[in-house]
Design a protein around this motif. Sequence first.
Motif, mmCIF file in Angstrom:
data_model
loop_
_atom_site.group_PDB
_atom_site.id
_atom_site.type_symbol
_atom_site.label_atom_id
_atom_site.label_comp_id
_atom_site.label_asym_id
_atom_site.label_seq_id
_atom_site.Cartn_x
_atom_site.Cartn_y
_atom_site.Cartn_z
ATOM 1 N N MET A 1 -158.053 -104.524 63.649
ATOM 2 C CA MET A 1 -158.266 -104.054 62.276
ATOM 3 C C MET A 1 -158.305 -102.538 62.266
ATOM 4 O O MET A 1 -159.060 -101.899 62.981
ATOM 5 N N GLU A 2 -157.439 -101.919 61.465
ATOM 6 C CA GLU A 2 -157.362 -100.472 61.473
ATOM 7 C C GLU A 2 -158.565 -99.873 60.758
ATOM 8 O O GLU A 2 -159.108 -100.416 59.807
ATOM 9 N N GLY A 3 -159.013 -98.706 61.233
ATOM 10 C CA GLY A 3 -160.174 -98.048 60.662
ATOM 11 C C GLY A 3 -159.855 -97.358 59.356
ATOM 12 O O GLY A 3 -158.696 -97.139 58.993
ATOM 13 N N LYS A 4 -160.921 -96.960 58.667
ATOM 14 C CA LYS A 4 -160.775 -96.295 57.369
ATOM 15 C C LYS A 4 -160.013 -94.992 57.506
ATOM 16 O O LYS A 4 -159.138 -94.665 56.706
ATOM 17 N N GLU A 5 -160.306 -94.226 58.565
ATOM 18 C CA GLU A 5 -159.641 -92.936 58.772
ATOM 19 C C GLU A 5 -158.144 -93.114 58.969
ATOM 20 O O GLU A 5 -157.340 -92.374 58.432
ATOM 21 N N GLU A 6 -157.746 -94.144 59.729
ATOM 22 C CA GLU A 6 -156.319 -94.391 59.978
ATOM 23 C C GLU A 6 -155.603 -94.745 58.685
ATOM 24 O O GLU A 6 -154.490 -94.311 58.433
ATOM 25 N N ARG A 7 -156.261 -95.563 57.843
ATOM 26 C CA ARG A 7 -155.640 -95.943 56.576
ATOM 27 C C ARG A 7 -155.446 -94.730 55.677
ATOM 28 O O ARG A 7 -154.437 -94.602 54.985
ATOM 29 N N LEU A 8 -156.440 -93.814 55.708
ATOM 30 C CA LEU A 8 -156.354 -92.633 54.857
ATOM 31 C C LEU A 8 -155.228 -91.699 55.303
ATOM 32 O O LEU A 8 -154.656 -90.981 54.504
ATOM 33 N N LEU A 9 -154.927 -91.702 56.612
ATOM 34 C CA LEU A 9 -153.881 -90.833 57.124
ATOM 35 C C LEU A 9 -152.486 -91.333 56.768
ATOM 36 O O LEU A 9 -151.534 -90.566 56.737
ATOM 37 N N LYS A 10 -152.362 -92.623 56.518
ATOM 38 C CA LYS A 10 -151.060 -93.181 56.170
ATOM 39 C C LYS A 10 -150.635 -92.723 54.783
ATOM 40 O O LYS A 10 -151.437 -92.630 53.864
ATOM 41 N N LYS A 11 -149.357 -92.428 54.638
ATOM 42 C CA LYS A 11 -148.811 -92.122 53.317
ATOM 43 C C LYS A 11 -148.153 -93.365 52.753
ATOM 44 O O LYS A 11 -147.726 -94.245 53.502
ATOM 45 N N GLN A 12 -148.071 -93.403 51.439
ATOM 46 C CA GLN A 12 -147.467 -94.553 50.776
ATOM 47 C C GLN A 12 -146.207 -94.109 50.040
ATOM 48 O O GLN A 12 -146.262 -93.222 49.183
ATOM 49 N N PHE A 13 -145.088 -94.721 50.399
ATOM 50 C CA PHE A 13 -143.806 -94.383 49.805
ATOM 51 C C PHE A 13 -143.186 -95.618 49.170
ATOM 52 O O PHE A 13 -143.369 -96.733 49.655
ATOM 53 N N VAL A 14 -142.435 -95.393 48.093
ATOM 54 C CA VAL A 14 -141.612 -96.453 47.541
ATOM 55 C C VAL A 14 -140.158 -95.982 47.624
ATOM 56 O O VAL A 14 -139.834 -94.860 47.223
ATOM 57 N N VAL A 15 -139.314 -96.806 48.209
ATOM 58 C CA VAL A 15 -137.887 -96.485 48.325
ATOM 59 C C VAL A 15 -137.127 -97.437 47.415
ATOM 60 O O VAL A 15 -137.177 -98.664 47.585
ATOM 61 N N ILE A 16 -136.432 -96.861 46.445
ATOM 62 C CA ILE A 16 -135.721 -97.649 45.436
ATOM 63 C C ILE A 16 -134.217 -97.500 45.644
ATOM 64 O O ILE A 16 -133.667 -96.399 45.552
ATOM 65 N N GLY A 17 -133.559 -98.613 45.948
ATOM 66 C CA GLY A 17 -132.133 -98.587 46.264
ATOM 67 C C GLY A 17 -131.958 -98.654 47.761
ATOM 68 O O GLY A 17 -132.275 -97.695 48.480
ATOM 69 N N LEU A 18 -131.482 -99.786 48.265
ATOM 70 C CA LEU A 18 -131.446 -100.024 49.705
ATOM 71 C C LEU A 18 -130.024 -100.072 50.258
ATOM 72 O O LEU A 18 -129.654 -100.941 51.043
ATOM 73 N N GLY A 19 -129.209 -99.105 49.813
ATOM 74 C CA GLY A 19 -127.891 -98.933 50.415
ATOM 75 C C GLY A 19 -128.048 -98.242 51.755
ATOM 76 O O GLY A 19 -129.130 -98.246 52.355
ATOM 77 N N ARG A 20 -127.003 -97.618 52.263
ATOM 78 C CA ARG A 20 -127.063 -96.995 53.582
ATOM 79 C C ARG A 20 -128.106 -95.890 53.658
ATOM 80 O O ARG A 20 -128.890 -95.821 54.612
ATOM 81 N N PHE A 21 -128.135 -95.015 52.639
ATOM 82 C CA PHE A 21 -129.090 -93.915 52.650
ATOM 83 C C PHE A 21 -130.514 -94.418 52.458
ATOM 84 O O PHE A 21 -131.418 -94.087 53.228
ATOM 85 N N GLY A 22 -130.733 -95.240 51.431
ATOM 86 C CA GLY A 22 -132.072 -95.742 51.140
ATOM 87 C C GLY A 22 -132.653 -96.557 52.277
ATOM 88 O O GLY A 22 -133.829 -96.412 52.630
ATOM 89 N N SER A 23 -131.838 -97.419 52.883
ATOM 90 C CA SER A 23 -132.334 -98.251 53.985
ATOM 91 C C SER A 23 -132.657 -97.395 55.210
ATOM 92 O O SER A 23 -133.622 -97.678 55.931
ATOM 93 N N ALA A 24 -131.876 -96.336 55.449
ATOM 94 C CA ALA A 24 -132.159 -95.440 56.584
ATOM 95 C C ALA A 24 -133.483 -94.708 56.376
ATOM 96 O O ALA A 24 -134.292 -94.586 57.307
ATOM 97 N N VAL A 25 -133.721 -94.236 55.156
ATOM 98 C CA VAL A 25 -134.984 -93.560 54.837
ATOM 99 C C VAL A 25 -136.147 -94.541 54.999
ATOM 100 O O VAL A 25 -137.186 -94.209 55.585
ATOM 101 N N CYS A 26 -135.963 -95.734 54.504
ATOM 102 C CA CYS A 26 -136.993 -96.774 54.572
ATOM 103 C C CYS A 26 -137.358 -97.098 56.019
ATOM 104 O O CYS A 26 -138.541 -97.144 56.391
ATOM 105 N N ARG A 27 -136.357 -97.331 56.855
ATOM 106 C CA ARG A 27 -136.600 -97.669 58.258
ATOM 107 C C ARG A 27 -137.363 -96.554 58.980
ATOM 108 O O ARG A 27 -138.302 -96.803 59.732
ATOM 109 N N GLU A 28 -136.944 -95.307 58.727
ATOM 110 C CA GLU A 28 -137.559 -94.186 59.431
ATOM 111 C C GLU A 28 -139.008 -93.980 58.983
ATOM 112 O O GLU A 28 -139.900 -93.764 59.810
#
Length: 225
Positions: free
Chosen positions: A1-28
Amino acid sequence: MEGKEERLLKKQFVVIGLGRFGSAVCRELNMLGNEVLAIDINEDRVNNMINDSTTAVVANVTDENALKTLGIRNFDLAIVAIGEDMQSSIHCTLLLKEMGIVVWVKAQNSYHHKILEKIGADRVIHPEQDMGIRVAHQLNSENIIDFIELSKDYSILELKATEKINQKSLIQLDIRAKYGCTILAIKRGEQINISPLPNDILHQGDTLVVMGSNLDLQRFEEKGL
């Protein structure tokens, strides 16, 4: 179970459009340990990203209610990478900005770019154009390893140190005074020297990370290396 500090360090992104560019950004982004919501209207594309995102969903991103249901407002940044449907890209960007989200958008052309800027896109991306510029600079000179355009007039270059400056210190070369450029870092093998000191010695084959105006960088490359 990840700690509170680790969760806070994570960023949250939404990637809309999963063509070649979008899927590459998403994977990375996912590989770097971020929380990533992947969205596309195409079910096959969504299914392909299930293992390369935190959550992958099929949704119509021009539907405001659909975006709100997905909790888009909770994300740090949205990347709109919709391919050929310019109208959907613009509509989606507008909805996201109205929700108060930071939005980076892939543009198809200069007309699309202008519209995106007018409706408040925080950054407009031209992946093919940007990569084309970087490749052209690398092809133009054997000393250029990489190129980052900061603005129309300023850039950061990764340059290969030549025999001409081998075993010379930064203070001896006086690059800033002679060429108006700043050495940001020196890379030698796996080691990187951030903010190098005036007495640091350069070796042939070192990678210099240099910032300056395009004209000054060109002068340094042609006369200083």
